[in-house]
Design a protein around this motif. Structure first.
Motif, short mmCIF file in Angstrom:
data_model
loop_
_atom_site.label_atom_id
_atom_site.label_comp_id
_atom_site.label_asym_id
_atom_site.label_seq_id
_atom_site.Cartn_x
_atom_site.Cartn_y
_atom_site.Cartn_z
N PRO A 270 0.81 -1.23 0.00
CA PRO A 270 0.00 0.00 0.00
C PRO A 270 0.84 1.28 0.00
CG PRO A 270 0.02 -0.96 2.19
CD PRO A 270 0.84 -1.87 1.33
N TYR A 271 2.16 1.14 0.02
CA TYR A 271 3.01 2.33 0.20
C TYR A 271 3.45 2.94 -1.13
CZ TYR A 271 3.05 0.09 4.72
OH TYR A 271 2.65 -0.50 5.88
N ASP A 272 3.46 2.11 -2.18
CA ASP A 272 3.90 2.59 -3.49
C ASP A 272 2.66 2.94 -4.32
OD1 ASP A 272 4.73 2.96 -6.05
OD2 ASP A 272 5.64 0.97 -6.30
N PRO A 273 2.52 4.19 -4.73
CA PRO A 273 1.30 4.58 -5.46
C PRO A 273 1.13 3.80 -6.76
CG PRO A 273 2.97 6.30 -5.62
CD PRO A 273 3.48 5.31 -4.61
N ASN A 274 2.23 3.41 -7.39
CA ASN A 274 2.11 2.60 -8.61
C ASN A 274 1.50 1.25 -8.29
OD1 ASN A 274 3.54 4.40 -10.54
ND2 ASN A 274 5.18 4.11 -9.03
N ALA A 275 1.98 0.68 -7.18
CA ALA A 275 1.45 -0.63 -6.78
C ALA A 275 -0.01 -0.52 -6.36
CB ALA A 275 2.30 -1.21 -5.64
N PRO B 216 5.35 13.92 -6.36
CA PRO B 216 6.25 12.79 -6.58
C PRO B 216 5.74 11.54 -5.86
CG PRO B 216 7.26 14.37 -5.08
CD PRO B 216 5.99 14.99 -5.58
N ASP B 217 6.14 10.36 -6.37
CA ASP B 217 5.63 9.08 -5.86
C ASP B 217 5.79 8.92 -4.35
OD1 ASP B 217 4.98 8.49 -8.40
OD2 ASP B 217 6.28 6.71 -8.59
N VAL C 72 4.75 8.59 2.24
CA VAL C 72 4.86 9.42 3.44
C VAL C 72 3.49 9.58 4.09
CG1 VAL C 72 5.35 11.74 4.27
CG2 VAL C 72 6.89 10.67 2.60
N GLU C 73 2.52 9.96 3.27
CA GLU C 73 1.17 10.19 3.78
C GLU C 73 0.58 8.91 4.38
OE1 GLU C 73 -1.25 12.85 3.33
OE2 GLU C 73 0.12 14.32 2.46
N TYR C 74 0.75 7.82 3.65
CA TYR C 74 0.12 6.58 4.09
C TYR C 74 0.78 6.05 5.36
CZ TYR C 74 -2.27 2.13 4.07
OH TYR C 74 -3.05 1.08 4.43
N THR C 75 2.13 6.13 5.42
CA THR C 75 2.84 5.68 6.61
C THR C 75 2.42 6.50 7.82
OG1 THR C 75 4.68 5.32 5.11
CG2 THR C 75 5.16 5.05 7.43
N ASP C 76 2.28 7.80 7.59
CA ASP C 76 1.84 8.70 8.64
C ASP C 76 0.47 8.29 9.18
OD1 ASP C 76 3.04 10.76 9.84
OD2 ASP C 76 2.14 12.35 8.62
N TYR C 77 -0.43 8.01 8.26
CA TYR C 77 -1.77 7.59 8.66
C TYR C 77 -1.72 6.28 9.44
CZ TYR C 77 -5.76 4.52 7.95
OH TYR C 77 -6.73 3.57 8.13
N GLU C 78 -0.89 5.34 8.96
CA GLU C 78 -0.81 4.03 9.64
C GLU C 78 -0.27 4.16 11.05
OE1 GLU C 78 1.44 1.19 7.32
OE2 GLU C 78 -0.38 -0.01 7.10
N ALA C 79 0.69 5.08 11.20
CA ALA C 79 1.29 5.27 12.51
C ALA C 79 0.33 5.97 13.46
CB ALA C 79 2.60 6.07 12.36
N ASN C 80 -0.61 6.73 12.90
CA ASN C 80 -1.55 7.48 13.74
C ASN C 80 -2.99 7.20 13.30
OD1 ASN C 80 0.55 9.39 15.07
ND2 ASN C 80 0.92 9.56 12.87
N PRO C 81 -3.44 5.96 13.47
CA PRO C 81 -4.75 5.59 12.93
C PRO C 81 -5.88 6.41 13.55
CG PRO C 81 -3.87 3.84 14.35
CD PRO C 81 -2.78 4.85 14.19
N ALA D 220 -6.44 10.34 8.25
CA ALA D 220 -7.32 9.31 7.69
C ALA D 220 -8.19 9.88 6.57
CB ALA D 220 -8.20 8.71 8.79
N VAL D 221 -8.78 11.03 6.81
CA VAL D 221 -9.68 11.62 5.81
C VAL D 221 -8.92 11.94 4.53
CG1 VAL D 221 -11.01 13.70 5.27
CG2 VAL D 221 -11.40 12.48 7.42
N ALA D 222 -7.70 12.44 4.66
CA ALA D 222 -6.92 12.81 3.48
C ALA D 222 -6.62 11.58 2.64
CB ALA D 222 -5.62 13.50 3.90
N VAL D 223 -6.14 10.52 3.29
CA VAL D 223 -5.81 9.29 2.56
C VAL D 223 -7.08 8.67 1.98
CG1 VAL D 223 -4.94 6.93 2.84
CG2 VAL D 223 -3.74 8.84 3.90
N ASP D 224 -8.12 8.65 2.80
CA ASP D 224 -9.40 8.06 2.37
C ASP D 224 -9.95 8.77 1.13
OD1 ASP D 224 -11.87 6.41 3.04
OD2 ASP D 224 -12.70 8.43 3.00
N ALA D 225 -9.91 10.08 1.10
CA ALA D 225 -10.47 10.83 -0.03
C ALA D 225 -9.71 10.50 -1.32
CB ALA D 225 -10.40 12.33 0.25
N LYS D 226 -8.41 10.39 -1.22
CA LYS D 226 -7.61 10.08 -2.41
C LYS D 226 -7.96 8.68 -2.94
CE LYS D 226 -4.95 13.79 -2.66
NZ LYS D 226 -5.92 14.67 -1.97
#
Lengths: 551, 521
Positions: free
Chosen positions: A471-476, A507-508, A513-522, A528-534
């Motif tokens: 889930p960390y690589d946007p291409n993946a 940039p990729d 960064v965003e996703y790791t941040d969210y995971e560390a602070n669920p 959460a909202v930022a990642v969820d919206a994307k």
């Protein structure tokens, strides 16, 4: 490089060569598939045999291989628990939570409507809850094949659909016998009015034309090359005498068919040369079964049903090559296995033809497949309370009639047009009114959620992303989502566009960064909202592009 | 930015992705000041009103000269004689159809009596298929009667449509199902439309390479459908914004709501030729009328809706000077049985009258009242006088200016043009009747084995004489050929026919008579 290898490459990630004028024939055969077994093959098999597999189910299939997956698809299952009363507080016979399938009707209260609704909700629940099994797909196949509608008694319909489900991959000939005296069918095609004095040809005609041998080219007056008008008339006489009881009954009586000897025509029935001039007489209540045996002696019966299986599981176009390479061997196998369906289904589903690249992706999902795949793939959280659950299933069920497919209501005795209407076939699902219905349904699931009782069924994007490997690589991320949702790989260009939707102009590594941040602070709502919206944006595009309409 | 966008919005206006993704609908699409119109004056429109369920024609156009028969067989639902809206000595409208009666008196309504087809099928689905495809009862045709017409005019559709010459949908069905009447060989010519003000662009995507496989083919089809829907939607939105309504349509009338949009789009300059609207609920097996008060009930409510909707629509068109461009017609899959049932309703029957409206139709009644005997068999419906394909074909010839030969191949070989259109284009020269009513006779009647049917022709004519049973089956064709002037007697060998009521239908040119004949044991 031969044409097939080239095409395989073309439809893969690197598609650059200009396309040739017309698609080539799929000239592969029913021979067992011997190519690679990976995600693409496993997903193809499960998408065509189930209503939308989940990622975990596909992964298991990859790991266990084709044979084991097929064995699982055909594993015997207990019949599902019957539908229950979830609506009616004033049903005098059935308390909430109990089943109504054997309960009488009331003279004073309309119990048909809540039971109809329960039956439909329950059916949607079965599609949403199915495991790795071909049973629901085959039940719907038979419902399309022995199409009935307008028999306004949900208890009849429950009994009828249970017959189809119990025989999902059973013996075709025995199923035709059972259907011939099935109470719902007796009513639908007027078999219950078919008597010695006033023969009614309705069922006899469809038995030949649609259910068994099919109508061939007309080669003479009343001669359709597979049967004649004489056969219709004589077979109607064979089938006289059957009635049903229990329809909308106010008493607790079983629904059943029964034979009334004095309504039955005891004379000799002379079939045409299409059935080897067979004469049927003096067999009383066994005459119908004998008639089915007589019809099944003609090899065209096997070809007719195999063409329908092909259009259900593979593609609508049957040319001479497919007829010779696939249909005919299937038909021979069906005859050799005494009309048991499983061997022929397994042969088709393990064939090189089925796994050929040309068989991948060209089926336009019917509305049930479309709706269920948009819900089931994402593993929505349904309420635990059965009443709320039924209500949610019911709300989902209600989506498909507007898209022109309603379980228990095929438009014609010939079934849904997508499976017989030359030359358009699957394309009948798509028009200016149904397209917006599909798009607004998926939008609703993703954006506002579908209203169901007091709750809303809304896609959980953060739950969905946790199911993928990286889930960390946007291409993946975009590639994994596309692989789960779409039948064929997208092009590099399309994937790049999707990534733009996920992280516009960034940039990729920023996604990581965003996703790791969210995971560390669920617990952090902002993250959460930022990642969820994307994620929601990406999924919305994926469900809106026509690739998602295909299987 | 030159790059072709994978995520492209609909229409001419470029819409940026965030707007689409925020779930906003694009309510206003590009509205060009110069709306693309070819020649609105030359464009003729046909509006079809499909009355689903099987309309009880005997309770809509009531044969007053048969009232005693009606009173004997359907007294529990029959409108009192003095309540009928009398149109002449012979017939009357249901009292709920006051608005239509006003239109009738204004010479804007025509009624074709007892329209049906040989070998009536009493299944809703099958009979709707027959009515929409225009097929004989025994044949299964996959295309609609209008779809076949369009196929001949616009080969290749939908590939290449819309285009500069044909930017608008050829046909529109109000609702979410496209009408089978417009089904062509490859695609349906009608666009399903629910609300012309609530069209939003569908998400258009563009794959840069379409793989040359069956998958690629279907993908192409889907992309084309989405683009076409968007293009037509844009034109519809433009027309809806430009058009207007000049009459008050009743809010609660579900047929009026649809016709209101039809008038709006015609007024807005949409070049669509065919509009199909629907009203269901005519399957009145029970509670067709309220017990003890046959003036009210389900059927009366429906007829009032139909009557008011048509009248408002016609007034709207008239007020906007559009009357001469539009002709309308109702149809239903069958009429109902002559005898009412015990549940204050009627069951599936045979033929029924249909209504034509507009300023270009031939006003008045076409055809004769059915005969209603007090001893009708319980299964009997109104026997057919006119073949529905002759009504369709007459519209195609006199309204859409097709050759009769084309109609023969689209519909049926025995096509006979009926005088249902006039004023706008006169093609039916006044002729003395070919047939003298007083000389048609079946003898003996009742008969027990053999009978003959006699009639006299004023001049040579094509004659088709056939025998129908009580449920609409055509059991014998007695003659189908050109006959000379003078008296004719056609024998009927009926010794093998079951005892019961029959009808002989004599068609001479476009004149039809249907009369009763009884076989006794």
């Amino acid at each position: 490089m031969d044409r097939r290898t080239m095409l395989t490459a073309l439809t893969g990630r690197r598609a650059a060569t200009p396309a040739p004028a017309a698609p080539p024939d799929n000239d592969t055969t029913l021979a067992p598939y011997a190519g690679p077994w990976g995600f693409e093959q496993a997903a193809h098999l499960l998408r065509r045999t189930m209503f939308a597999p989940r990622l975990a189910q596909i992964k298991t299939a990859v790991a266990q291989g084709l044979d084991a997956t097929l064995a699982q698809l055909f594993q015997e299952l207990p019949m599902p628990d019957p539908p229950v009363n979830y609506l009616s507080n004033n049903d005098p016979f059935v308390p909430l939570g109990d089943t109504w399938v054997d309960a009488p009707y009331s003279r004073t209260i309309n119990l048909r409507n809540p039971r109809h609704r329960s039956l439909r909700a329950w059916t949607m629940g079965l599609l949403l809850a199915e495991g790795v099994s071909i049973r629901e797909r085959m039940t719907l196949f038979w419902h399309n094949h022995f199409a009935t509608n307008n028999v306004n008694d949900p208890k009849y319909l429950y009994r009828h659909i249970s017959l189809l489900r119990a025989n999902a991959w059973g013996n075709f000939r025995e199923l035709v016998k059972a259907i011939t005296i099935d109470p719902t069918m007796l009513r639908f095609l007027n078999g219950n009015e078919n008597t010695r004095v006033a023969p009614n040809e309705n069922y006899a005609r469809e038995l030949l034309e649609l259910f068994t041998i099919g109508k061939g080219e007309q080669v003479g007056p009343g001669d359709y090359s597979t049967f004649t008008e004489q056969d219709v008339a004589e077979m109607a006489r064979v089938l006289t005498g059957w009635r049903d009881r229990g329809f909308n009954a106010y008493e607790e009586v079983p629904i059943e068919a029964f034979f009334v000897p004095n309504r039955h025509d005891t004379g000799a029935k002379q079939l045409s040369h299409r059935f080897d001039n067979e004469v049927i007489s003096n067999m009383g209540n066994q005459e119908y079964a004998h008639l089915v045996d007589v019809i099944f002696r003609q090899p065209e019966v096997a070809r007719h049903i195999c063409r329908k299986l092909y259009r259900w599981f593979v593609y609508y176009k049957i040319d001479e090559t497919v007829e010779a390479n696939v249909i005919e061997p299937m038909a021979q196998l069906l005859i050799a296995s005494n009309f048991e369906m499983r061997p022929v289904l397994e042969a088709l589903l393990r064939s090189e033809h089925f796994f050929d690249v040309l068989s991948m992706g060209p089926v336009i999902k019917n509305p049930l497949d479309f709706v269920v795949s948009a819900v089931k793939t994402f593993d929505f959280d349904f309420p635990d309370n059965y009443r709320l659950q039924y209500e949610a299933w019911w709300r989902i069920f209600l989506q498909t009639p507007a898209m022109q497919m309603e379980y228990f209501n095929p438009p014609e005795v010939a079934g849904w047009k997508a499976y017989y209407q030359e030359p358009v076939f699957y394309r009948t699902w798509i028009n200016a009114a149904t397209l917006p219905k599909r798009m607004s349904f998926t939008d609703t699931l993703i954006i506002n959620g579908l209203q169901a009782g007091n709750e809303r069924l809304r896609l959980d994007a953060l739950k969905f992303i946790k199911t993928i490997d990286d889930p960390y690589d946007p291409n993946a991320v975009v590639e994994s989502f596309a692989r789960i949702l779409l039948p064929r790989p997208l092009t590099d260009n399309q994937l790049a566009q999707l990534k733009e939707v996920l992280i516009p102009g960034l940039p990729d590594y920023e996604w990581g960064v965003e996703y790791t941040d969210y995971e560390a602070n669920p617990g952090n709502m902002q993250l959460a909202v930022a990642v969820d919206a994307k994620l929601r944006n990406v999924i919305r595009v994926l469900l809106s592009i026509p690739e998602f309409y295909l299987s | 930015m030159q790059r072709r966008n994978f995520l492209k919005s609909a229409g001419a206006t470029a819409v940026s992705l965030p707007i689409l993704l925020n779930g906003l609908r694009l309510s206003a699409m590009s509205q060009s000041a110069l709306f693309n119109m070819i020649d609105p004056e030359s464009d003729k429109v046909l509006v079809l009103i499909q009355m689903n369920g099987g309309n009880d024609g005997l309770n809509m156009i009531i044969p007053r000269d048969q009232y005693s028969g009606l009173a004997a067989v359907r007294s529990n639902i029959l409108i009192p004689e003095n309540e009928l809206l009398k149109v002449d000595d012979l017939t009357g409208f249901h009292p709920a159809m006051k608005a239509l009666k006003v239109l009738y008196d204004d010479a804007r309504v025509g009624v074709v009596q007892s329209v049906g087809y040989p070998n009536q099928n009493r299944s809703h689905f099958r009979s709707i298929d027959i009515w929409t495809s225009g097929s004989p009862a025994e044949k299964f045709w996959n295309t609609g009667w209008l779809g076949r017409h369009f196929d001949a005019e616009y080969p290749g559709f939908p590939e290449g449509y819309p285009n500069g010459q044909y930017p608008h949908p050829f046909a529109i069905t109000m609702g979410s199902i496209v009408s089978e009447t417009c089904q062509g060989t490859i695609a349906n010519y009608s666009m399903a439309l629910e609300d012309p003000f609530n069209l939003f662009p569908l998400f258009e995507s563009e794959g840069d390479v379409r793989p040359d496989t069956p998958y690629g083919n279907e993908l192409d089809f889907l992309r084309t459908s989405i683009v076409q829907t968007n293009a037509y939607s844009e034109k519809i939105t433009e027309a809806a914004n430009l058009g207007s309504n000049q009459a008050e349509y009743a809010e609660g009338n579900r047929l009026a709501r649809q016709l209101k949009n039809v008038a709006l789009l015609i007024s807005g300059g949409l070049q669509t030729k065919i509009y199909v609207v629907n009203i269901g609920g005519f399957d009145t097996h029970a509670a067709q009328v309220v017990e003890g008060n046959p003036m009210v009930g389900e059927h009366a409510t429906l007829l009032e809706m139909v009557s008011n909707a048509i009248a408002t629509f016609q007034n709207d068109l008239k007020a906007q000077g559009l009357e001469h461009r539009v002709v309308g017609m109702t149809f239903s899959e069958f009429g109902r049985k002559i005898r009412s049932n015990e549940s204050l309703g009627t069951d599936h029957g045979t033929a029924a009258p249909l209504i034509l409206f507009g300023s270009c139709i031939r006003p008045g009644m076409l055809g004769e009242n059915p005969e209603i005997h007090r001893d009708v068999h319980p299964s009997e419906g109104v026997p057919m006088q006119y073949d529905f394909r002759d009504v369709y074909g007459s519209l195609l010839v006199d309204w859409f200016e097709l050759e009769e030969s084309a109609v023969r191949s689209l519909l049926h070989e025995n096509f006979q043009k009926l005088p249902i259109i006039e004023d706008c284009r006169m093609t039916t020269a006044a002729q003395t009747p070919l047939l003298d009513d007083f000389k048609i006779e079946a003898w003996p009647n009742p008969f027990d084995g053999w009978a003959q049917i006699g009639f006299t022709l004023e001049r040579p004519a094509w004659v088709r004489l056939s025998l129908f049973n009580a449920i609409g089956g055509e059991v014998q064709v007695l003659t189908n050929q050109n006959l000379g002037a003078g008296a004719h007697r056609i024998p009927l060998e009926g010794s093998r026919l079951p005892v019961g009521t029959y009808f002989y239908r004599l068609q001479i040119g476009n004149q039809v008579r249907t009369k009763r004949l009884v076989k006794v044991g």
